[in-house]
Design a protein around this motif. Structure first.
Motif, PDB file in Angstrom:
ATOM      1  N   LEU A  18     174.709  22.924   4.090  1.00 16.60           N
ATOM      2  CA  LEU A  18     173.333  23.273   4.436  1.00 16.60           C
ATOM      3  C   LEU A  18     172.968  24.644   3.886  1.00 16.60           C
ATOM      4  O   LEU A  18     171.869  24.836   3.364  1.00 16.60           O
ATOM      5  CB  LEU A  18     173.149  23.239   5.961  1.00 16.60           C
TER       6      LEU A  18
ATOM      7  N   ARG B 142     165.177  16.783   7.265  1.00 21.60           N
ATOM      8  CA  ARG B 142     164.354  17.731   6.503  1.00 21.60           C
ATOM      9  C   ARG B 142     163.282  17.026   5.663  1.00 21.60           C
ATOM     10  O   ARG B 142     162.387  17.670   5.134  1.00 21.60           O
ATOM     11  CB  ARG B 142     165.226  18.572   5.559  1.00 21.60           C
TER      12      ARG B 142
ATOM     13  N   TYR C 295     169.862  15.307   3.879  1.00 17.80           N
ATOM     14  CA  TYR C 295     169.428  15.825   5.180  1.00 17.80           C
ATOM     15  C   TYR C 295     168.127  15.154   5.593  1.00 17.80           C
ATOM     16  O   TYR C 295     167.045  15.703   5.432  1.00 17.80           O
ATOM     17  CB  TYR C 295     169.275  17.352   5.115  1.00 17.80           C
TER      18      TYR C 295
END
Length: 150
Positions: free
Chosen positions: A7, A126, A123
């Protein structure tokens, strides 16, 4: 490599540069349409104002309150949007969604700068923030077209 390290790597220098230099920020005095979109997962919001002339975006403003990924996306969109047709903008939105969800091709120029967000495909939480600027813009374009069709 841990998920946390991955991340951190996601927030690359280029993404942070884009997030720090969002063009067309603020609001338009007399937009043809305004749309505010919010990502329910993270609370990011983007408000866009659009003005159209001769079937193309002639003026654009955005108020972006999003994470760095949403800001980077808004930065690329803001840099590319003026002079584009609704069909080109919708194609960019659809390509960005496909790139994030299915590892599809990068959106076509002038939206190809969105390639920098490809690492965010892993992700899913996101994705909504990354999509905000284009989703809001497409909704605003729908409003303009519906007003002119009425």
């Amino acid at each position: 490599m841990t998920a946390e390290t991955d991340l951190i790597k996601l927030y690359s220098g280029r993404i942070l540069e884009l997030a720090a230099s969002i063009p067309h920020t603020g609001r338009l005095d007399t937009p043809d349409a305004t749309v505010k979109k919010r990502s329910p997962l993270c609370g990011s919001t983007v408000t866009v104002d659009v003005r159209m002339q001769d079937g193309k975006v002639s003026d654009y403003a955005q108020d972006v309150k999003a994470c760095a990924l949403g800001q980077a996306s808004a930065s690329v969109v803001g840099s590319a949007i003026i002079g584009q047709t609704p069909d080109q903008i919708r194609a960019a939105r659809d390509a960005l969604r496909d790139m994030l969800k299915n590892d599809g091709p990068t959106p076509a120029a002038p939206f190809d700068g969105l390639e920098v967000l490809r690492p965010a495909s892993a992700y899913k939480n996101r994705h909504a923030s990354i999509m905000l600027a284009l989703d809001a813009t497409c909704e605003a374009l729908d409003q303009v077209e519906n007003t002119h069709d009425a």
